[in-house]
Design a protein around this motif. Sequence first.
Motif, PDB file in Angstrom:
ATOM      1  N   GLN A  45       1.017  15.862  -5.083  1.00 49.70           N
ATOM      2  CA  GLN A  45      -0.265  16.435  -4.657  1.00 49.70           C
ATOM      3  C   GLN A  45      -1.250  15.368  -4.191  1.00 49.70           C
ATOM      4  OE1 GLN A  45      -0.834  19.781  -4.422  1.00 49.70           O
ATOM      5  NE2 GLN A  45       1.345  19.890  -4.918  1.00 49.70           N
ATOM      6  N   GLY A  46      -0.762  14.174  -3.871  1.00 47.18           N
ATOM      7  CA  GLY A  46      -1.624  13.064  -3.467  1.00 47.18           C
ATOM      8  C   GLY A  46      -2.476  13.380  -2.259  1.00 47.18           C
ATOM      9  N   LYS A  47      -1.884  14.030  -1.237  1.00 47.21           N
ATOM     10  CA  LYS A  47      -2.650  14.361  -0.027  1.00 47.21           C
ATOM     11  C   LYS A  47      -3.773  15.325  -0.357  1.00 47.21           C
ATOM     12  CE  LYS A  47       1.114  13.677   3.224  1.00 47.21           C
ATOM     13  NZ  LYS A  47       2.053  14.308   4.141  1.00 47.21           N
ATOM     14  N   ASN A  48      -3.481  16.323  -1.179  1.00 45.62           N
ATOM     15  CA  ASN A  48      -4.515  17.293  -1.551  1.00 45.62           C
ATOM     16  C   ASN A  48      -5.645  16.627  -2.319  1.00 45.62           C
ATOM     17  OD1 ASN A  48      -2.972  19.297  -0.369  1.00 45.62           O
ATOM     18  ND2 ASN A  48      -1.977  19.849  -2.286  1.00 45.62           N
ATOM     19  N   LEU A  74       0.831  -1.211   0.000  1.00 45.13           N
ATOM     20  CA  LEU A  74       0.000   0.000   0.000  1.00 45.13           C
ATOM     21  C   LEU A  74       0.861   1.254   0.000  1.00 45.13           C
ATOM     22  CD1 LEU A  74      -2.715  -1.110   2.573  1.00 45.13           C
ATOM     23  CD2 LEU A  74      -2.912  -1.042   0.081  1.00 45.13           C
ATOM     24  N   MET A  75       1.949   1.236   0.760  1.00 43.56           N
ATOM     25  CA  MET A  75       2.858   2.384   0.777  1.00 43.56           C
ATOM     26  C   MET A  75       3.534   2.564  -0.580  1.00 43.56           C
ATOM     27  SD  MET A  75       2.526   3.753   3.708  1.00 43.56           S
ATOM     28  CE  MET A  75       3.909   4.852   3.798  1.00 43.56           C
ATOM     29  N   THR A  76       3.891   1.468  -1.221  1.00 43.73           N
ATOM     30  CA  THR A  76       4.490   1.536  -2.558  1.00 43.73           C
ATOM     31  C   THR A  76       3.500   2.120  -3.551  1.00 43.73           C
ATOM     32  OG1 THR A  76       5.884  -0.371  -2.073  1.00 43.73           O
ATOM     33  CG2 THR A  76       5.571   0.171  -4.399  1.00 43.73           C
ATOM     34  N   LEU A  77       2.254   1.654  -3.481  1.00 46.43           N
ATOM     35  CA  LEU A  77       1.213   2.161  -4.376  1.00 46.43           C
ATOM     36  C   LEU A  77       0.970   3.648  -4.138  1.00 46.43           C
ATOM     37  CD1 LEU A  77      -0.879   1.373  -6.528  1.00 46.43           C
ATOM     38  CD2 LEU A  77      -2.471   0.880  -4.666  1.00 46.43           C
ATOM     39  N   TRP A  78       0.917   4.056  -2.847  1.00 44.05           N
ATOM     40  CA  TRP A  78       0.726   5.473  -2.533  1.00 44.05           C
ATOM     41  C   TRP A  78       1.891   6.304  -3.077  1.00 44.05           C
ATOM     42  CZ3 TRP A  78      -2.693   8.960  -1.408  1.00 44.05           C
ATOM     43  CH2 TRP A  78      -2.257  10.215  -1.007  1.00 44.05           C
ATOM     44  N   GLY A  79       3.113   5.812  -2.920  1.00 41.44           N
ATOM     45  CA  GLY A  79       4.284   6.534  -3.427  1.00 41.44           C
ATOM     46  C   GLY A  79       4.217   6.736  -4.931  1.00 41.44           C
ATOM     47  N   ARG A  80       3.796   5.708  -5.655  1.00 35.95           N
ATOM     48  CA  ARG A  80       3.669   5.827  -7.119  1.00 35.95           C
ATOM     49  C   ARG A  80       2.598   6.838  -7.494  1.00 35.95           C
ATOM     50  NH1 ARG A  80       3.972  -0.558  -8.704  1.00 35.95           N
ATOM     51  NH2 ARG A  80       6.186  -0.814  -8.292  1.00 35.95           N
ATOM     52  N   PHE A  81       1.441   6.749  -6.792  1.00 42.42           N
ATOM     53  CA  PHE A  81       0.342   7.683  -7.065  1.00 42.42           C
ATOM     54  C   PHE A  81       0.781   9.114  -6.788  1.00 42.42           C
ATOM     55  CE2 PHE A  81      -3.189  10.150  -5.220  1.00 42.42           C
ATOM     56  CZ  PHE A  81      -3.963  10.304  -6.358  1.00 42.42           C
ATOM     57  N   ASP A  82       1.405   9.331  -5.630  1.00 44.99           N
ATOM     58  CA  ASP A  82       1.838  10.676  -5.243  1.00 44.99           C
ATOM     59  C   ASP A  82       2.856  11.226  -6.235  1.00 44.99           C
ATOM     60  OD1 ASP A  82       1.540  12.813  -3.377  1.00 44.99           O
ATOM     61  OD2 ASP A  82       3.511  12.312  -2.545  1.00 44.99           O
ATOM     62  N   LYS A  83       3.747  10.370  -6.708  1.00 51.41           N
ATOM     63  CA  LYS A  83       4.734  10.802  -7.697  1.00 51.41           C
ATOM     64  C   LYS A  83       4.050  11.140  -9.025  1.00 51.41           C
ATOM     65  CE  LYS A  83       9.141   9.428  -9.694  1.00 51.41           C
ATOM     66  NZ  LYS A  83      10.176   8.399  -9.750  1.00 51.41           N
ATOM     67  N   LEU A  84       3.053  10.348  -9.388  1.00 52.82           N
ATOM     68  CA  LEU A  84       2.322  10.565 -10.636  1.00 52.82           C
ATOM     69  C   LEU A  84       1.615  11.918 -10.640  1.00 52.82           C
ATOM     70  CD1 LEU A  84       1.329   9.191 -13.328  1.00 52.82           C
ATOM     71  CD2 LEU A  84      -0.685   8.506 -12.029  1.00 52.82           C
ATOM     72  N   VAL A  85       1.129  12.338  -9.480  1.00 53.90           N
ATOM     73  CA  VAL A  85       0.406  13.610  -9.393  1.00 53.90           C
ATOM     74  C   VAL A  85       1.296  14.725  -8.831  1.00 53.90           C
ATOM     75  CG1 VAL A  85      -1.876  12.550  -9.307  1.00 53.90           C
ATOM     76  CG2 VAL A  85      -0.633  12.980  -7.175  1.00 53.90           C
ATOM     77  N   CYS A  86       2.593  14.590  -9.000  1.00 54.26           N
ATOM     78  CA  CYS A  86       3.575  15.612  -8.629  1.00 54.26           C
ATOM     79  C   CYS A  86       3.517  16.016  -7.156  1.00 54.26           C
ATOM     80  CB  CYS A  86       3.430  16.835  -9.519  1.00 54.26           C
ATOM     81  SG  CYS A  86       3.628  16.465 -11.265  1.00 54.26           S
TER      82      CYS A  86
END
Length: 134
Positions: A115-118, A101-113
């Motif tokens: 801005q994942g938390k926002n 899950l942390m790996t997936l979150w890291g990829r998502f956050d990187k994909l959206v520059c």
Amino acid sequence: PPGGAAAPGGGGGMASQQAQALKMMENMDGKQLKAMMQMQRDMLKNNPAMFETMMRSNPAMAGMSKEDLAARLDMMADMDEAKLKSMMGMARHVSKVVQPLMTLWGRFDKLVCGQGKNILVGASSIFVWYWIDY
């Protein structure tokens, strides 16, 4: 590599270091785990600067105060071997679930520059607003 950087041609970084540490602890018996906890507790008391440097690289302990860390190490060093082994086994199982899950979150956050938390807060707000309005 220094700083948790990825090694060329392999998966390095913090996640890899944490996985290696968990694998090493998996092969330890209760006596070895207890000795490791006692050694860390002694290091915290005898050489706090070195211990703090070592713990900064551990994401699970990076935000803890020295007092909280000392209390946790005291508790674990005084725990019986079977309970310590059981607790470490549970931590290993939880890590196996959380790590992807942390790996997936890291990829998502990187994909959206970054801005994942926002995006997560915005999507959650829209969902709650829709749910309350419905």
